[in-house]
Design an enzyme around this catalytic site. Structure first.
Site, PDB file in Angstrom:
ATOM      1  N   ASP A   1       6.948  -1.551  -0.424  1.00  0.00           N
ATOM      2  CA  ASP A   1       7.654  -2.756  -0.035  1.00  0.00           C
ATOM      3  C   ASP A   1       6.953  -3.947  -0.669  1.00  0.00           C
ATOM      4  O   ASP A   1       5.884  -3.823  -1.265  1.00  0.00           O
ATOM      5  CB  ASP A   1       7.696  -2.914   1.486  1.00  0.00           C
ATOM      6  CG  ASP A   1       6.341  -2.672   2.121  1.00  0.00           C
ATOM      7  OD1 ASP A   1       5.364  -3.343   1.726  1.00  0.00           O
ATOM      8  OD2 ASP A   1       6.247  -1.790   3.004  1.00  0.00           O
TER       9      ASP A   1
ATOM     10  N   ASP B   1       5.792  -7.883   0.343  1.00  0.00           N
ATOM     11  CA  ASP B   1       5.639  -8.916   1.363  1.00  0.00           C
ATOM     12  C   ASP B   1       5.496 -10.281   0.697  1.00  0.00           C
ATOM     13  O   ASP B   1       4.936 -10.407  -0.393  1.00  0.00           O
ATOM     14  CB  ASP B   1       4.413  -8.640   2.224  1.00  0.00           C
ATOM     15  CG  ASP B   1       4.561  -7.374   3.050  1.00  0.00           C
ATOM     16  OD1 ASP B   1       5.705  -7.046   3.412  1.00  0.00           O
ATOM     17  OD2 ASP B   1       3.550  -6.711   3.318  1.00  0.00           O
TER      18      ASP B   1
ATOM     19  N   ASP C   1      -8.362  -8.356   4.793  1.00  0.00           N
ATOM     20  CA  ASP C   1      -9.302  -7.261   5.013  1.00  0.00           C
ATOM     21  C   ASP C   1     -10.098  -6.881   3.776  1.00  0.00           C
ATOM     22  O   ASP C   1     -11.326  -6.978   3.748  1.00  0.00           O
ATOM     23  CB  ASP C   1      -8.586  -6.035   5.606  1.00  0.00           C
ATOM     24  CG  ASP C   1      -7.383  -5.573   4.785  1.00  0.00           C
ATOM     25  OD1 ASP C   1      -7.093  -6.176   3.736  1.00  0.00           O
ATOM     26  OD2 ASP C   1      -6.731  -4.592   5.207  1.00  0.00           O
TER      27      ASP C   1
END
Length: 492
Positions: free
Chosen positions: A75, A77, A154
């Site tokens: 996907d 984002d 992260d």
């Protein structure tokens, strides 16, 4: 001593102290392969519309990372400086979701594009690091700059922005170089990062295995140091991560990585206690253990287009624990013994009641597969009609293969060839069905129950999946609104 250690720890003055390239380093199209034509056309439309209204917007996270690694993204984002409410005023086909961090799902036919706002760094990032302070992030709705957003993600490989206007990649944290050197590295202080969000430790191992990366020494050392922080992680997020792992076809390798990094000393610890005590080299020889063999066989079955449910994987993980409880049972109280043994792990996992009951039935029925007499055909037919039969059979078969038990294998063969009609599997993890595994490779046969697997209903109801997508699909399916958001836009 602890007071003095905390006193002299370096204090971060600004976000620039975390970033490798505070001004942002741009890599243009002559140095990377990504082009706008590779991006989902609806994600491109969203970015163009945000630009039209005067906002910044980029493709971020896993989509950029995967394209740089030569993989097909699941996907794409979008990240922007527009707030959720501002985004909602621009797009009619959207909804704001999330409690921990509000994001926007823009709905298209058959898919969802996730749009998030640049986030700011938590205040404690600018303070001295205190060893015994609780840094767990419970609310995260403060918006910030692109620099702050990159610094609070992260891993460096998940913090790259792709600018569709000129096909450039914007890098604040050294993620481009880490991808080139195939290194997984935490942004900033890993001790603080893992204490802010302990699930990142599990994700580090998962990414390393799926993407063929090496965890850098500082990150690996910090994982082992902070492993007990995982006890603070949300049970719903942990279940979500486990279910994602089960769809990768590499569950055995990911659990081996978890064992090598000491994560299994906390995660599902009851299930591995016997093997850990018996085998001092549990981490390095995980694939040689009974549970390691079972998971490897399950991965192989998936690759051969078999269909396995999450309950089968949980049963394979808990088989030793269940077997041990049954050898200790007294007075024939089989179900009571299983409940007593499994309840602690169910409690920590937050296992739904119906899944608990199903797993108990799976374990309680294992002995039933040893009865193959032809004169009990009517009883066998009745057993096959049980809703848990398919899960129970595969657990029995995989255990038989893992233990190289000839007698059990013969019994499994009897039950397999006598099945005239395959059970309907509304929630199975397809070995090739209809999509791609999490690593991005194509599968095989069509998924006969795709609607039920992708969104709601059926046994594989992964309630916490981002956008409800099936593993490997390019864009998210329309989801149930989640009450809690993790680092989703840091990429799955």
């Amino acid at each position: 001593m602890k007071f003095l250690s905390n006193l002299f720890k370096k204090k971060i003055g600004s976000v620039d102290d975390i970033l490798i390239y505070p001004e942002g380093r741009r890599f243009y199209r002559d140095s990377h392969p990504i082009r706008k034509t590779m991006i989902d056309e609806d994600a491109v439309k969203i970015i163009h519309r945000l630009h039209k209204f005067g906002y910044k917007a980029y493709i971020v996270g896993g989509g950029v990372r995967d394209l740089l690694l030569g993989r097909k993204p699941k996907d794409f984002d979008v990240v922007t400086n527009a707030t959720p409410n501002q985004i909602k005023k621009i797009f009619n086909n959207c909804r704001i979701i999330g409690r921990r961090f509000k994001i926007v799902h823009i709905l298209f036919k058959g898919k969802v594009i996730e749009v998030s706002t640049f986030r700011s760094l938590p205040e404690h990032r600018f303070e001295k690091h205190v060893e015994d302070q609780d840094y767990l992030i419970k609310r995260d709705n403060k918006f910030g700059t692109p620099q702050e957003d990159a610094a609070r993600r992260d891993f460096t490989i998940n913090a790259l922005y792709y600018d569709i206007r000129n096909d450039s990649i914007v890098d604040y944290v050294g993620g481009y170089e880490d991808i080139q050197s195939r290194q997984l590295r935490v942004i900033g202080n890993p001790d603080i990062s893992f204490r802010e969000d302990p699930v990142r430790m599990l994700r580090a191992v998962k990414f390393a295995v799926l993407l063929g990366l090496k965890i850098d020494k500082g990150t690996s050392k910090s994982i082992k140091k902070n492993v007990h922080e995982l006890e603070k992680a949300s049970s719903s997020r942990m279940l979500e991560e486990y279910n994602k792992i089960f769809r990768t076809w590499r569950t055995s390798l990911i659990f081996q990585g978890m064992a090598q990094n000491s994560l299994l000393e906390v995660l599902l610890k009851e299930a591995f206690e016997r093997e850990r005590k018996k085998n001092p080299d549990f981490g390095e020889k995980f694939l040689e253990t009974r549970v390691g063999k079972r998971l490897a066989i399950a991965d192989k079955l998936l690759s051969e287009r078999e269909e396995l449910t999450p309950q089968i994987f949980y049963a394979l993980l808990f088989s030793d624990l269940a077997e041990e409880s049954l050898t200790k049972k007294s007075g024939g109280h089989l179900v009571a013994s299983l409940k007593l043994a499994l309840e602690p792990i169910f409690q920590r996992l937050g296992t739904p009641k119906k899944d608990k009951e199903r797993l108990i039935k799976v374990f309680a029925s294992q002995e039933r597969f040893t009865h193959i007499e032809d004169d009990k055909a009517s009883q066998n037919n009745f057993f096959r009609k049980k809703d848990f039969f398919y899960d129970a059979f595969y657990v029995y078969k995989i255990n038989a293969i893992a233990d190289n038990n000839d007698k059990a294998l013969q019994s499994a063969f009897f039950w397999e060839i006598s099945l005239r009609k395959r059970p309907v599997l509304p929630n199975s993890i397809g070995g090739g069905g209809g999509g791609r595994r999490e690593g991005g490779q194509q599968g095989g046969r069509p998924n006969r129950n795709r609607k039920e697997r992708e969104g709601g209903g059926g046994r594989f109801k992964d309630r916490n999946r981002k956008g409800g997508r099936q593993n490997g699909e390019q864009s998210k399916q329309q989801p149930e609104a989640s009450s809690e958001n993790s680092d989703y836009n840091e990429s799955d």
